[in-house]
Design a protein around this motif. Structure first.
Motif, mmCIF file in Angstrom:
data_model
loop_
_atom_site.group_PDB
_atom_site.id
_atom_site.type_symbol
_atom_site.label_atom_id
_atom_site.label_comp_id
_atom_site.label_asym_id
_atom_site.label_seq_id
_atom_site.Cartn_x
_atom_site.Cartn_y
_atom_site.Cartn_z
ATOM 1 N N PRO A 263 0.831 -1.209 0.000
ATOM 2 C CA PRO A 263 0.000 0.000 0.000
ATOM 3 C C PRO A 263 0.867 1.262 0.000
ATOM 4 C CG PRO A 263 -0.637 -1.522 1.758
ATOM 5 C CD PRO A 263 0.662 -2.014 1.214
ATOM 6 N N LYS A 264 0.336 2.327 -0.527
ATOM 7 C CA LYS A 264 1.049 3.605 -0.524
ATOM 8 C C LYS A 264 1.327 4.031 0.914
ATOM 9 C CE LYS A 264 2.537 7.121 -3.065
ATOM 10 N NZ LYS A 264 3.509 6.936 -4.164
ATOM 11 N N GLY A 265 2.538 4.515 1.151
ATOM 12 C CA GLY A 265 2.868 5.047 2.464
ATOM 13 C C GLY A 265 3.374 4.032 3.461
ATOM 14 N N MET A 266 3.874 2.917 3.002
ATOM 15 C CA MET A 266 4.444 1.926 3.915
ATOM 16 C C MET A 266 5.624 2.519 4.687
ATOM 17 S SD MET A 266 4.479 -1.733 1.864
ATOM 18 C CE MET A 266 5.921 -2.240 2.799
ATOM 19 N N PRO A 267 5.859 2.028 5.900
ATOM 20 C CA PRO A 267 7.007 2.523 6.675
ATOM 21 C C PRO A 267 8.315 2.354 5.909
ATOM 22 C CG PRO A 267 5.580 1.168 8.050
ATOM 23 C CD PRO A 267 5.085 1.017 6.646
ATOM 24 N N GLU A 268 9.167 3.358 6.008
ATOM 25 C CA GLU A 268 10.432 3.319 5.283
ATOM 26 C C GLU A 268 11.280 2.122 5.698
ATOM 27 O OE1 GLU A 268 14.333 6.183 4.400
ATOM 28 O OE2 GLU A 268 12.698 6.874 5.695
ATOM 29 N N GLU A 269 11.255 1.797 7.020
ATOM 30 C CA GLU A 269 12.060 0.691 7.516
ATOM 31 C C GLU A 269 11.657 -0.624 6.857
ATOM 32 O OE1 GLU A 269 11.849 3.970 10.426
ATOM 33 O OE2 GLU A 269 10.325 2.765 9.425
ATOM 34 N N ALA A 270 10.345 -0.877 6.805
ATOM 35 C CA ALA A 270 9.854 -2.113 6.202
ATOM 36 C C ALA A 270 10.171 -2.151 4.715
ATOM 37 C CB ALA A 270 8.347 -2.249 6.427
ATOM 38 N N THR A 271 9.988 -1.003 4.049
ATOM 39 C CA THR A 271 10.246 -0.937 2.606
ATOM 40 C C THR A 271 11.711 -1.219 2.301
ATOM 41 O OG1 THR A 271 8.469 0.701 2.353
ATOM 42 C CG2 THR A 271 10.059 0.514 0.553
ATOM 43 N N LYS A 272 12.603 -0.594 3.054
ATOM 44 C CA LYS A 272 14.044 -0.801 2.828
ATOM 45 C C LYS A 272 14.431 -2.248 3.071
ATOM 46 C CE LYS A 272 15.897 3.846 3.670
ATOM 47 N NZ LYS A 272 16.760 4.663 4.559
ATOM 48 N N LYS A 273 13.892 -2.825 4.141
ATOM 49 C CA LYS A 273 14.211 -4.220 4.447
ATOM 50 C C LYS A 273 13.695 -5.157 3.360
ATOM 51 C CE LYS A 273 14.495 -4.094 9.508
ATOM 52 N NZ LYS A 273 13.938 -4.617 10.763
ATOM 53 N N LEU A 274 12.513 -4.876 2.850
ATOM 54 C CA LEU A 274 11.939 -5.723 1.799
ATOM 55 C C LEU A 274 12.728 -5.599 0.497
ATOM 56 C CD1 LEU A 274 8.143 -5.227 2.511
ATOM 57 C CD2 LEU A 274 9.322 -7.436 2.408
#
Length: 330
Positions: A263-274
């Protein structure tokens, strides 16, 4: 005073250390619980297969369950909408496909890949191909094209995607190149390659376009025949399937892609890890062997590069859909 100053200094340092620890802990926390992986297409197809291997490898990486949920319907709209409308907390992601760039042109949804999602990673591109049943009177691709030119209303076509989806557009591109109006055919809607190909085997339809990997099991079983691949060269995993140029004299490169998004606006930490985990997966011997064994193509774009790719794909989809008479939006 010196004692008080030292006390305050010590307290400030302690507070800073606690804050830093809390921030670090928060960053390290994701994922603290299971993650849902939405697949917008039916179980058994190529999107489902690649989604499941990625979910398994993400689970291995993060030591938390990554649970695949098939959300079919609406030509991919239902599943993509489920991804876009999920809480943007990092605990729902999904497999995004080329169809996300067709929804607005078809008047199905206002969803748009780069606008409404958090792009994580593109991992696959597959050229289209088309098939007939093993007992079909069509011996090769020229027979198919000649028949469609002569009696277009006689034959039933069902793409391994929705009407207006990736494989419909790919085959439509071929028809345009050989001088056939693709808008004159009645296409049978499908919720994925697996059910469309089973319908082909059962005699419910005459021609099905989808990718070669999605048809591999039925090809190996001798229940269907591949007429041509819509690519500039033969695929190494399917050396006996001719290109469209070889088969009918026109060069077509058209197909589908798959990527992971949220979804739009996911936490940056989760996005970077993924993104980091997906890059690790994409480079891994396990994933590359899985993809190669099934004939899936590899392509890598992450974050902003994936967003740009989706924008370009959406623009190209609009051009094709307008040409074949399906676009309802300009």
């Amino acid at each position: 005073m010196r004692g008080m100053k030292a006390l305050f200094t010590g307290l400030a340092a302690g507070i800073s250390a606690v804050a830093l620890f809390a921030t670090t802990a928060a960053q390290a926390a994701w994922p603290e619980r299971p993650v849902q992986v939405i697949v917008p297409w039916a179980a058994g197809g190529g999107t489902d297969a690649t989604g499941r291997i990625i979910a398994k490898m993400l689970q291995d990486e993060f030591k938390q369950p990554f649970n695949v949920v098939n959300r079919t319907g609406g030509g991919g709209v239902v599943g993509h909408a489920a991804i876009a409308q999920a809480p943007a907390d990092g605990y729902t992601i999904g497999v995004m496909t080329i169809e996300i760039g067709t929804f607005k042109w078809l008047g199905q949804s206002n969803l748009s890949g780069a606008k409404d999602f958090t792009p994580i990673a593109l991992y696959n591109f597959d050229p289209g191909a088309f098939y007939v049943a093993a007992d079909s009177p069509f011996k090769d691709a020229k027979d198919v094209i000649n028949a469609l030119k002569t009696n277009p209303r006689v034959y039933k076509l069902a793409s391994g995607s929705s009407v207006g989806g990736a494989w419909h557009m790919a085959f439509g591109s071929l028809l345009l190149k050989v001088g056939i109006d693709p808008g004159q055919f009645n296409w049978i809607a499908s919720q994925g390659a697996a059910p469309a190909l089973q319908e082909l085997v059962a005699g419910g339809t005459d021609i099905v376009p989808c990718s070669l990997p999605e048809a591999k099991a039925l090809l190996d079983a001798g229940k269907i025949k591949a007429m041509a691949v819509l690519n500039t060269e033969r695929l190494p995993a399917y050396p006996n399937v001719p290109t469209s140029k070889e088969a009918v004299g026109v060069e077509v490169q058209a197909g589908a892609w798959r990527g992971i998004g949220g979804p739009k606006g996911m936490p940056e930490e989760a996005t970077k890890k993924l993104i980091a985990a997906m890059e690790k997966i994409h480079k891994s011997e396990e994933f590359r062997k899985f993809m190669a064994d099934r004939g899936f193509g590899l392509m890598w774009k992450a974050g902003p590069d994936f967003a740009k790719f989706m924008e370009e794909s959406e623009a190209e989809s609009g051009q094709v859909l307008k040409a074949i008479g399906l676009a309802k939006s300009s």
